[in-house]
Scaffold this active site. Sequence first.
Site, PDB file in Angstrom:
ATOM      1  N   GLU A  44       0.701  -1.263  -0.008  1.00 39.41           N
ATOM      2  CA  GLU A  44       0.056  -0.218  -0.167  1.00 39.41           C
ATOM      3  C   GLU A  44       1.088   0.947  -0.543  1.00 39.41           C
ATOM      4  O   GLU A  44       1.823   1.654   0.607  1.00 39.41           O
ATOM      5  CB  GLU A  44      -1.254  -0.108   1.417  1.00 39.41           C
ATOM      6  CG  GLU A  44      -1.764   0.889   0.893  1.00 39.41           C
ATOM      7  CD  GLU A  44      -2.337   1.466   2.574  1.00 39.41           C
ATOM      8  OE1 GLU A  44      -4.217   2.154   2.062  1.00 39.41           O
ATOM      9  OE2 GLU A  44      -2.650   0.274   3.240  1.00 39.41           O
ATOM     10  N   GLU A  69       5.176   4.558   3.807  1.00 40.93           N
ATOM     11  CA  GLU A  69       4.717   5.721   4.706  1.00 40.93           C
ATOM     12  C   GLU A  69       5.895   7.185   5.117  1.00 40.93           C
ATOM     13  O   GLU A  69       6.889   6.277   5.243  1.00 40.93           O
ATOM     14  CB  GLU A  69       4.221   5.755   5.880  1.00 40.93           C
ATOM     15  CG  GLU A  69       3.377   7.142   6.362  1.00 40.93           C
ATOM     16  CD  GLU A  69       2.462   7.698   5.889  1.00 40.93           C
ATOM     17  OE1 GLU A  69       3.058   9.232   5.474  1.00 40.93           O
ATOM     18  OE2 GLU A  69       1.740   7.333   4.830  1.00 40.93           O
ATOM     19  N   ASP A  96       9.499   7.415   0.434  1.00 37.98           N
ATOM     20  CA  ASP A  96       8.569   7.738  -0.487  1.00 37.98           C
ATOM     21  C   ASP A  96       7.877   7.078  -0.974  1.00 37.98           C
ATOM     22  O   ASP A  96       8.663   6.251  -2.447  1.00 37.98           O
ATOM     23  CB  ASP A  96       9.545   9.200  -0.804  1.00 37.98           C
ATOM     24  CG  ASP A  96       9.476   9.809  -1.731  1.00 37.98           C
ATOM     25  OD1 ASP A  96       7.731  10.161  -2.236  1.00 37.98           O
ATOM     26  OD2 ASP A  96       9.772  10.703  -2.440  1.00 37.98           O
ATOM     27  N   ASP A 118      -3.301  11.783  -2.226  1.00 36.17           N
ATOM     28  CA  ASP A 118      -4.301  13.242  -2.560  1.00 36.17           C
ATOM     29  C   ASP A 118      -4.310  13.381  -3.734  1.00 36.17           C
ATOM     30  O   ASP A 118      -3.146  13.669  -4.580  1.00 36.17           O
ATOM     31  CB  ASP A 118      -2.477  14.279  -2.086  1.00 36.17           C
ATOM     32  CG  ASP A 118      -2.931  15.546  -1.909  1.00 36.17           C
ATOM     33  OD1 ASP A 118      -3.396  15.921  -3.052  1.00 36.17           O
ATOM     34  OD2 ASP A 118      -2.061  15.982  -1.027  1.00 36.17           O
ATOM     35  N   LYS A 122      -5.361  20.820  -8.668  1.00 31.67           N
ATOM     36  CA  LYS A 122      -4.604  21.719  -9.680  1.00 31.67           C
ATOM     37  C   LYS A 122      -3.766  21.873 -10.706  1.00 31.67           C
ATOM     38  O   LYS A 122      -2.828  20.689 -10.795  1.00 31.67           O
ATOM     39  CB  LYS A 122      -3.586  22.782  -9.034  1.00 31.67           C
ATOM     40  CG  LYS A 122      -4.313  23.472  -7.306  1.00 31.67           C
ATOM     41  CD  LYS A 122      -3.214  25.134  -6.893  1.00 31.67           C
ATOM     42  CE  LYS A 122      -3.588  25.810  -6.510  1.00 31.67           C
ATOM     43  NZ  LYS A 122      -2.780  26.671  -6.124  1.00 31.67           N
ATOM     44  N   ASP A 154     -12.363   9.174  -2.748  1.00 25.79           N
ATOM     45  CA  ASP A 154     -13.618  10.131  -2.011  1.00 25.79           C
ATOM     46  C   ASP A 154     -13.645  11.194  -3.335  1.00 25.79           C
ATOM     47  O   ASP A 154     -15.303  12.195  -3.013  1.00 25.79           O
ATOM     48  CB  ASP A 154     -14.015  10.408  -1.060  1.00 25.79           C
ATOM     49  CG  ASP A 154     -12.864  11.262  -1.133  1.00 25.79           C
ATOM     50  OD1 ASP A 154     -11.913  11.835  -0.783  1.00 25.79           O
ATOM     51  OD2 ASP A 154     -13.157  12.285  -0.114  1.00 25.79           O
ATOM     52  N   THR A 192     -10.791   2.518   4.792  1.00 26.43           N
ATOM     53  CA  THR A 192      -9.025   2.741   5.319  1.00 26.43           C
ATOM     54  C   THR A 192     -10.240   4.081   6.436  1.00 26.43           C
ATOM     55  O   THR A 192     -11.593   4.023   6.510  1.00 26.43           O
ATOM     56  CB  THR A 192      -8.794   3.951   4.000  1.00 26.43           C
ATOM     57  OG1 THR A 192      -9.656   4.824   3.940  1.00 26.43           O
ATOM     58  CG2 THR A 192      -7.926   3.027   2.834  1.00 26.43           C
ATOM     59  N   GLU A 193      -8.736   4.797   7.254  1.00 19.43           N
ATOM     60  CA  GLU A 193      -9.455   6.141   8.054  1.00 19.43           C
ATOM     61  C   GLU A 193     -10.131   6.939   7.731  1.00 19.43           C
ATOM     62  O   GLU A 193     -11.229   7.299   8.037  1.00 19.43           O
ATOM     63  CB  GLU A 193      -8.015   6.243   9.134  1.00 19.43           C
ATOM     64  CG  GLU A 193      -7.441   5.623  10.097  1.00 19.43           C
ATOM     65  CD  GLU A 193      -5.717   4.739   9.062  1.00 19.43           C
ATOM     66  OE1 GLU A 193      -4.729   4.607   9.413  1.00 19.43           O
ATOM     67  OE2 GLU A 193      -6.527   5.010   7.846  1.00 19.43           O
TER      68      GLU A 193
END
Length: 212
Positions: A44, A69, A96, A118, A122, A154, A192-193
């Site tokens: 993940e 992470e 990374d 994320d 833009k 989402d 997920t959270e």
Amino acid sequence: MRVRNKPWAPKLIAEHPEMVVENGQAYKGKWHERFAKQQPLWIEVGTGKGQFIINMAKKYPQYNFIGIEIQKTVVAIALKNALAEELPNLQFLHADGAELTDYFADGEVDQLFLNFSDPWPKTRHEKRRLTYKSFLKVYEQILVEHGKLEFKTDNQGLFEYSLTSLNNYGMIFEGVWLDLHNSPENEDNVETEYEHKFSEKGQPIYKLVAHF
């Protein structure tokens, strides 16, 4: 995900080298050495506080998992959440996610998860989106032939962008869900959270599964 630094985080990570890798390059091509059993590897990218990867490792003991992470404090939180579970098929990589070919050999990964990345809305930030073509090229390199990419979000704009990006890259879609939690696919879904938070508010969750 941005969190405040926790003074205890570095110490906790240092105390558990058996679960957290900070020099991923040392295990490129030999991640199986980190696990109790040599099994297919699922990763993940952007594991956050670990809810998804921990529950996946519990649900699927026949696979090995790595949660990647970049933020050290977040890695420590995920580690803290995982320690009580005693999962021999789970590891964390503090690194990374944009540099996966530094840590994984060609064809070393069987499945890759992108959860609530994320959106970088833009236009000038398009190249930072984890479903941009340069990232897809990296995923193709480290995944086995026909290895799967699963993506959940989402964000409708990011999802539509990702559908187009994957299609233009020539990927084959195995499934597309515009409202995951109100579909049969939700029966085996591991949240997920962020997913739990957004779905509680009634927001639809989008998901796709594709392979190269």
